[in-house]
Design a protein around this motif. Structure first.
Motif, short mmCIF file in Angstrom:
data_model
loop_
_atom_site.label_atom_id
_atom_site.label_comp_id
_atom_site.label_asym_id
_atom_site.label_seq_id
_atom_site.Cartn_x
_atom_site.Cartn_y
_atom_site.Cartn_z
N TYR A 516 0.84 -1.20 0.00
CA TYR A 516 0.00 0.00 0.00
C TYR A 516 0.87 1.25 0.00
O TYR A 516 0.58 2.24 -0.69
CB TYR A 516 -0.93 0.01 1.21
CG TYR A 516 -1.62 1.33 1.41
CD1 TYR A 516 -2.67 1.71 0.58
CD2 TYR A 516 -1.21 2.22 2.39
CE1 TYR A 516 -3.29 2.93 0.73
CE2 TYR A 516 -1.83 3.44 2.57
CZ TYR A 516 -2.87 3.80 1.73
OH TYR A 516 -3.49 5.02 1.87
N PRO A 520 0.30 3.28 -3.41
CA PRO A 520 -0.93 3.56 -2.65
C PRO A 520 -2.19 3.37 -3.48
O PRO A 520 -2.24 3.69 -4.67
CB PRO A 520 -0.76 5.02 -2.23
CG PRO A 520 0.71 5.26 -2.27
CD PRO A 520 1.22 4.42 -3.40
N LEU A 521 -3.20 2.83 -2.81
CA LEU A 521 -4.52 2.76 -3.42
C LEU A 521 -5.09 4.17 -3.54
O LEU A 521 -5.13 4.91 -2.57
CB LEU A 521 -5.45 1.90 -2.57
CG LEU A 521 -5.38 0.38 -2.75
CD1 LEU A 521 -6.25 -0.28 -1.70
CD2 LEU A 521 -5.82 -0.01 -4.14
N LEU A 572 -7.92 -4.62 -3.20
CA LEU A 572 -6.94 -4.07 -2.26
C LEU A 572 -5.52 -4.16 -2.80
O LEU A 572 -4.58 -3.71 -2.15
CB LEU A 572 -7.04 -4.80 -0.91
CG LEU A 572 -8.34 -4.56 -0.13
CD1 LEU A 572 -8.33 -5.38 1.15
CD2 LEU A 572 -8.55 -3.09 0.16
N LEU A 575 -2.74 -6.35 -0.57
CA LEU A 575 -2.56 -6.15 0.87
C LEU A 575 -2.75 -7.45 1.63
O LEU A 575 -2.01 -7.76 2.56
CB LEU A 575 -3.55 -5.10 1.40
CG LEU A 575 -3.03 -3.67 1.50
CD1 LEU A 575 -2.79 -3.11 0.12
CD2 LEU A 575 -4.00 -2.79 2.28
#
Length: 640
Positions: A516, A520-521, A572, A575
Motif C-alpha cells: 500500500y 498507494p490505493l 486491495l 494487501l
C-alpha cells in the motif's frame, strides 16, 4: 589546570547531571508527580499536565510523568485548538469534560451516588412455562437505581434492581408519576399509592440469562401490585417500594413461550439525579431532522449552522488532531524505554473516577494505549491525504422538490426540501473521491502504523508482573492472544518487507501492508484493479414514473465488481492474499497447507483460530463469565 581542561570537566559534569539525578532532583520529581496526581484527582487537567511537564523538563524519561502527561493531555483533547476551531466554525461551544464527566456534579459522581441502596429483600422467581414450578433466581442486587427523569413528553420515575455477572438478573419499572393508572383518571404518585400491574401507566419487566443467545418473550399477562409505601418527590427523597405477588412475562430459549417471573419483597432507596449527560451541554446534541418547510435532514441542519466548511479545512483539523495523538504516543514511548518492565506503571486516582479504588495501569496497558494512539493517528493521517469532495460543503446543498409518499396511498407528492443535491454530490464525488490531496505523502502514516502494530503486539504478548487493567497472558486466554499478537507482528513486518508475509498460525494467508505504501490505493488504481469506469453512478429521476422513488434523482457507489470477499481482496491490490478455493472431497488433513477439511468433508480455506467466533466466545466467557484478561476493578463501571 588549563582553561580547556576545566571546560571539559564542567561539560562532562553537566552531561552526567542529565542522566544521574541528585537526591534533591529526585525529591523535586516526586513532589511534582504527587502534585500533578492531586490536580488530576481534582479534575484540574491543565495544572496536572503542567506539573508533569515540569518533571519532564528535568527528567525527560520519567515514567510516571510521561504517562501522567498523556492522561492529562487526552482529557484536555476536547479543549485542544483543532477541536475548538472545528466547533467554532460550526458556532458550537465546547464540551466541559472536567465538569460534566469527572466533576462533583458530573456523570461519574452522579453514578457513584446512585449506586447501592439502604435495604432490600426482593426475591425473583422464574417459571419456564405456565403452571411449572418456580425456581428462585437468588437475586443478589449490587445496585438499585431510583431516578426521576424529565422528558419533553413528560416525567418518568425509573427504578432498576440489578446484579453483576455471572448470569446477571434484573428488574425494571418505569411509570408516569403524574398519572399512575390509565383506567382510574388522573392519579399522581403519593405515599401509599398501590399500582395494579394490569392497568398502570408504565412498564415493568425482569430478565435473567436463559442459556441461549436468542431469547423469546412470553405472551403472559402482568398481574400483582406495587405499593409505594414512601413515594418520594425529588432527588434525595427516600423511596420505599413493595412488590406483592407481581407476575411478569418471562423469556425462553425457544418459542412458543409462556414463561413468567414472580417478584415479592421491599426495597428502600434514595432517589438520585439522572446519571446521563445533559444534552444541552453536548455539542451538536440538539441536531435533529427539521420538518420545515423546507424539510431538512439533521446533516443538512448541521452544515446550515456552520460557516464555510471544505475538505482542506477538515483535513487540516484532522492532521492537527493526529499530530496531538502522535505526540502523546511519543511520551509513552519514552516511558516504555525503561529497562525494568515492572517500573512502567501508573495509578489513576480513584477520586477522578469516583470509584472505591485506584485504577492501576501496568506495562500491558501502556503498550495497548500507545498502540491505539499510533494506529488512530495513522488512520487520521491517511484519511487526510485523500480527497472526498472539493469546494464548500454548503455549495452542494440546494432547495428542491423531492417526491415522497406522504400518506401511504402510493400517490407521489412533491415535498419542499432543502438537502444535498444528488446531481452535485455525484459529480463532485466522481471527480474527487479517493483522489490524492495536494502534497500527498504517507511517510508519517507508515511510521505511525508500524509503531502502533509493534505496541499492540507487545501488549498482547506481554507477561504482567504488576496488576493492571488488562492481562492478555492470563492462563485462560494466553494462547489466543499470543496467536493474535504474532499475527499483528507479522502484519507489522510486512510494512517494510519486499514480499508478502504469512501469518504464523495460518500460512495460507499472507499480508503485505508495504504494497500500500509503495503503490498507494487511490481512485485511479482502484478503477484499474476493478475494471470499473467510474466509482459513482448517477441516475436522473423519471418525472413520469408512477413510483415516487423513481421520480427523484439518486446516486450510489458503483459496487458491481464487489460480489464476493475475493473481489474485495483483489481490489486491495495485494494487501491480503488467500489461497484459491479448492472445494474437493477430503478426510483428515489431506487438504494441504492453507486449507482444512470441514464438517462436510470438503476442503476449505483455513482461517486463523483467533478470527473465529468460537475462539472469541471462549475468551469472552472465560473467568467465571467475566473475561479473564480484564481486571475485576472495572466491574464497577457496569453500573454506570
Amino acid at each position: 589546570m588549563t582553561k580547556q581542561r576545566l571546560l571539559l570537566i564542567t561539560a562532562l559534569a553537566l552531561g552526567a547531571c542529565t542522566h544521574d539525578l541528585t537526591p534533591s532532583e529526585e525529591l523535586k520529581n516526586d513532589n511534582g508527580n504527587n502534585s500533578a496526581r492531586g490536580h488530576l484527582s481534582a479534575t484540574d487537567f491543565a495544572s496536572a499536565r503542567s506539573e508533569y511537564q515540569g518533571v519532564l523538563t528535568r527528567s525527560p524519561n520519567n515514567v510516571e510523568a510521561n504517562i501522567g502527561w498523556v492522561i492529562a493531555d487526552l482529557l484536555l483533547l476536547p479543549d485542544s485548538a483543532p477541536v475548538t476551531e472545528l466547533l467554532r466554525q460550526c458556532n458550537e461551544s465546547g464540551f466541559d469534560v472536567a465538569a460534566d464527566i469527572f466533576g462533583r456534579d458530573g456523570v461519574l459522581a452522579r453514578a457513584e451516588a446512585s449506586r447501592g441502596f439502604t435495604s432490600s429483600d426482593v426475591t425473583l422467581h422464574y417459571a419456564a412455562s405456565a403452571g411449572a414450578t418456580y425456581t428462585n433466581l437468588e437475586l443478589a442486587p449490587v445496585a438499585i437505581r431510583s431516578q426521576l427523569l424529565n422528558w419533553s413528553s413528560g416525567r418518568e420515575l425509573y427504578l432498576s434492581i440489578s446484579e453483576r455477572e455471572p448470569d446477571p438478573s434484573s428488574i425494571y419499572v418505569s411509570l408516569n408519576p403524574d398519572d399512575v393508572d390509565v383506567a382510574a383518571g388522573v392519579q399522581p404518585l403519593v405515599d401509599g399509592t398501590v399500582i395494579d400491574l394490569a392497568t398502570f401507566d408504565g412498564y415493568a419487566g425482569a430478565h435473567h440469562a436463559v442459556g441461549s443467545d436468542i431469547q423469546y418473550g412470553s405472551d403472559a399477562q402482568a398481574s400483582g401490585t406495587i405499593t409505594f409505601v414512601r413515594a418520594g418527590q425529588r432527588a434525595g427523597d427516600t423511596i420505599e417500594v413493595r412488590f406483592d405477588e407481581v407476575v411478569l412475562p418471562g423469556y425462553c430459549a425457544s418459542t412458543p413461550c409462556d414463561a413468567v417471573y414472580r417478584i415479592n419483597g421491599t426495597f428502600v432507596d434514595t432517589i438520585s439525579v439522572p446519571t446521563g449527560l445533559d444534552p444541552s451541554r453536548i455539542p451538536f446534541a440538539d441536531l435533529a431532522d427539521d420538518p420545515g418547510p423546507p424539510r431538512r435532514s439533521a446533516d443538512v441542519v448541521l452544515f446550515d449552522r456552520c460557516d464555510d466548511i471544505d475538505r482542506a479545512f477538515l483535513a487540516k483539523r484532522a492532521t492537527e488532531i493526529g499530530d496531538l495523538l502522535a505526540e502523546q504516543s511519543a511520551h509513552l514511548g519514552r516511558a516504555l524505554a525503561n529497562p525494568d518492565p515492572s517500573e512502567v506503571r501508573f495509578t489513576i486516582p480513584k477520586g477522578l473516577l469516583h470509584v472505591d479504588t485506584d485504577l492501576p495501569l501496568d506495562i500491558t496497558d501502556i503498550y495497548l494505549l500507545k498502540g491505539a494512539l499510533d494506529i488512530a493517528s495513522a488512520a487520521i493521517e491517511i484519511a487526510a491525504q485523500y480527497k472526498v469532495a472539493e469546494g464548500r460543503v454548503q455549495d452542494m446543498i440546494a432547495d428542491y422538490c423531492k417526491w415522497a409518499d406522504e400518506d401511504g396511498n402510493s400517490v407521489p407528492e412533491c415535498v419542499d426540501t432543502r438537502g444535498f443535491s444528488p446531481a452535485a454530490l455525484a459529480m463532485n464525488f466522481e471527480m474527487n473521491l479517493l483522489d490524492r490531496a495536494p502534497a500527498f505523502d504517507l511517510t508519517r502514516a507508515q511510521q505511525r502504523l508500524s509503531d502502533g502494530l509493534v505496541a499492540t503486539a507487545s501488549a498482547l504478548r506481554q507477561s504482567n508482573s504488576t496488576p493492571g487493567l488488562f492481562d492478555f497472558q492470563a492462563p485462560a486466554v494466553s494462547a489466543h492472544f499470543t496467536e493474535l499478537g504474532n499475527a499483528i507482528a507479522a502484519a507489522q513486518a510486512s510494512i517494510t518487507a519486499s514480499a508478502p508475509v504469512s501469518l504464523p498460525s495460518a500460512p495460507g494467508i499472507r499480508v503485505h501492508l508495504g504494497s500500500y505504501f509503495t503503490n498507494p490505493l487511490d481512485r485511479a488504481r482502484l478503477l484499474s484493479l476493478t475494471g470499473l469506469s467510474s466509482l459513482i453512478v448517477f441516475e436522473p429521476g423519471d418525472s413520469t414514473s408512477p413510483d415516487w422513488y423513481e421520480r427523484n434523482d439518486r446516486w450510489y457507489l458503483n459496487l458491481e465488481s464487489f460480489e464476493t470477499g475475493d473481489d474485495v481482496l483483489a481490489a486491495l491490490g495485494g494487501l491480503v492474499t488467500v489461497p484459491p478455493e479448492n472445494p474437493v472431497a477430503c478426510s483428515g488433513t489431506s487438504c494441504g497447507e492453507g486449507y482444512r477439511c470441514n464438517e462436510g468433508s470438503v476442503c476449505e480455506r483455513a482461517a486463523p483460530r483467533f478470527a473465529t467466533g468460537e475462539a472469541w466466545e471462549s475468551v469472552l466467557a472465560s473467568g467465571d463469565e467475566w473475561p479473564a484478561f480484564v481486571s475485576e476493578v472495572l466491574r464497577v463501571f457496569q453500573d454506570l
